[in-house]
Write a protein that holds these residues in place. Sequence first.
Motif, PDB file in Angstrom:
ATOM      1  N   THR A  29       5.342  -0.782  -7.129  1.00 59.88           N
ATOM      2  CA  THR A  29       6.218  -1.086  -8.157  1.00 59.88           C
ATOM      3  C   THR A  29       5.816   0.005  -9.148  1.00 59.88           C
ATOM      4  OG1 THR A  29       6.281  -3.489  -7.725  1.00 59.88           O
ATOM      5  CG2 THR A  29       7.254  -2.606  -9.606  1.00 59.88           C
ATOM      6  N   GLU A  31       7.129   1.247 -12.919  1.00 63.86           N
ATOM      7  CA  GLU A  31       7.780   0.834 -14.035  1.00 63.86           C
ATOM      8  C   GLU A  31       8.568   2.243 -14.640  1.00 63.86           C
ATOM      9  OE1 GLU A  31       4.845  -0.661 -17.072  1.00 63.86           O
ATOM     10  OE2 GLU A  31       4.228  -2.165 -15.281  1.00 63.86           O
ATOM     11  N   ASN A  32       7.854   3.355 -14.712  1.00 64.87           N
ATOM     12  CA  ASN A  32       8.590   4.504 -15.167  1.00 64.87           C
ATOM     13  C   ASN A  32       9.178   5.560 -14.247  1.00 64.87           C
ATOM     14  OD1 ASN A  32       6.184   5.435 -14.150  1.00 64.87           O
ATOM     15  ND2 ASN A  32       5.778   6.553 -15.921  1.00 64.87           N
ATOM     16  N   GLU A  34      12.647   6.247 -11.728  1.00 68.41           N
ATOM     17  CA  GLU A  34      13.959   5.867 -11.706  1.00 68.41           C
ATOM     18  C   GLU A  34      14.214   5.413 -10.175  1.00 68.41           C
ATOM     19  OE1 GLU A  34      16.820   8.580 -12.932  1.00 68.41           O
ATOM     20  OE2 GLU A  34      15.963   8.745 -14.860  1.00 68.41           O
ATOM     21  N   ASP A  35      15.267   4.254  -9.928  1.00 67.90           N
ATOM     22  CA  ASP A  35      15.502   4.151  -8.555  1.00 67.90           C
ATOM     23  C   ASP A  35      16.136   5.305  -7.964  1.00 67.90           C
ATOM     24  OD1 ASP A  35      15.006   1.586  -8.953  1.00 67.90           O
ATOM     25  OD2 ASP A  35      16.905   0.658  -8.885  1.00 67.90           O
ATOM     26  N   ILE A  57      12.806   4.631  -3.940  1.00 65.85           N
ATOM     27  CA  ILE A  57      12.516   3.295  -4.753  1.00 65.85           C
ATOM     28  C   ILE A  57      13.967   2.557  -5.093  1.00 65.85           C
ATOM     29  CG2 ILE A  57      11.722   2.781  -7.197  1.00 65.85           C
ATOM     30  CD1 ILE A  57       9.904   4.996  -6.915  1.00 65.85           C
ATOM     31  N   ASN A  59      15.081  -0.790  -7.167  1.00 72.71           N
ATOM     32  CA  ASN A  59      14.877  -1.937  -8.286  1.00 72.71           C
ATOM     33  C   ASN A  59      13.308  -1.862  -8.319  1.00 72.71           C
ATOM     34  OD1 ASN A  59      17.380  -2.991  -7.943  1.00 72.71           O
ATOM     35  ND2 ASN A  59      16.847  -4.230  -6.477  1.00 72.71           N
ATOM     36  N   SER A  60      12.851  -0.561  -8.814  1.00 71.26           N
ATOM     37  CA  SER A  60      11.434  -0.244  -9.055  1.00 71.26           C
ATOM     38  C   SER A  60      10.469  -0.597  -7.933  1.00 71.26           C
ATOM     39  CB  SER A  60      11.023  -0.790 -10.300  1.00 71.26           C
ATOM     40  OG  SER A  60      11.778  -0.523 -11.664  1.00 71.26           O
ATOM     41  N   ASN A  61      10.866  -0.822  -6.984  1.00 68.70           N
ATOM     42  CA  ASN A  61      10.079  -1.146  -5.586  1.00 68.70           C
ATOM     43  C   ASN A  61       9.897  -0.151  -4.418  1.00 68.70           C
ATOM     44  OD1 ASN A  61       9.092  -3.829  -6.973  1.00 68.70           O
ATOM     45  ND2 ASN A  61      11.032  -4.459  -6.549  1.00 68.70           N
ATOM     46  N   SER A  98       0.721  -0.792  -8.356  1.00 69.11           N
ATOM     47  CA  SER A  98       1.703  -1.239  -9.541  1.00 69.11           C
ATOM     48  C   SER A  98       1.204  -0.169 -10.687  1.00 69.11           C
ATOM     49  CB  SER A  98       1.728  -2.680  -9.772  1.00 69.11           C
ATOM     50  OG  SER A  98       0.338  -3.106 -10.223  1.00 69.11           O
ATOM     51  N   THR A 100       2.107   2.689 -14.117  1.00 74.78           N
ATOM     52  CA  THR A 100       2.935   3.798 -14.146  1.00 74.78           C
ATOM     53  C   THR A 100       2.485   4.770 -13.296  1.00 74.78           C
ATOM     54  OG1 THR A 100       1.833   4.324 -16.300  1.00 74.78           O
ATOM     55  CG2 THR A 100       3.699   2.689 -16.475  1.00 74.78           C
TER      56      THR A 100
END
Length: 187
Positions: A29, A31-32, A34-35, A57, A59-61, A98, A100
């Motif tokens: 995951t 955070e920074n 983009e999908d 990626i 949904n950030s995953n 996880s 950034t």
Amino acid sequence: MKKSFFGVIILLCLLAACAPKDQFTINGTFENVEDSTLVYLMIRGEKGFDKMDSCFITNSNFTLKGQIEQTQVVYLTIREFRFNYPIFVSPDAAVSISGTLDNVEITGSATQDEFKDYKNSLVDFQNQQQELYGQYQQTPKDDTIQLQAIEEKYNTLDSIINGKRNEWIQLHSNSVVAPYIVMTELV
């Protein structure tokens, strides 16, 4: 009844034999990011880097998988950010990433923990070197005495870092992290 029971047992054994062995999974995951950003899992091959897996990626995953026979380093790569992060994985491992792109946290790999400990053992000295480099850049070029003093401090820190690096390699000579450090930092 016996025939169907033995048939089920044989079927289960066949399915177990067909299941991929030595497969590892990396769940992440960011955070920074983009999908729809493409993430690659790369491994060093004979002629450079080879792609093991890739995904977008969502949904950030993201989830990446690969197959290896022994613990080794693979690289999580996002080309558009020039991001190439080493991850130590073992067969049948599940690793989680996880954070950034600037601050990556990895769990699920004891070897990655060794690598993190190594990096943490040097970070204070490397930060001091960064500070000295900034001072060097700010010092007027005609102030040779100040420039020389900064260079001497920098070189002293460099010697400390090299000593700590060599000590870590000797203490952890059985770890796959040791040859990685030699290959990436000493060659």
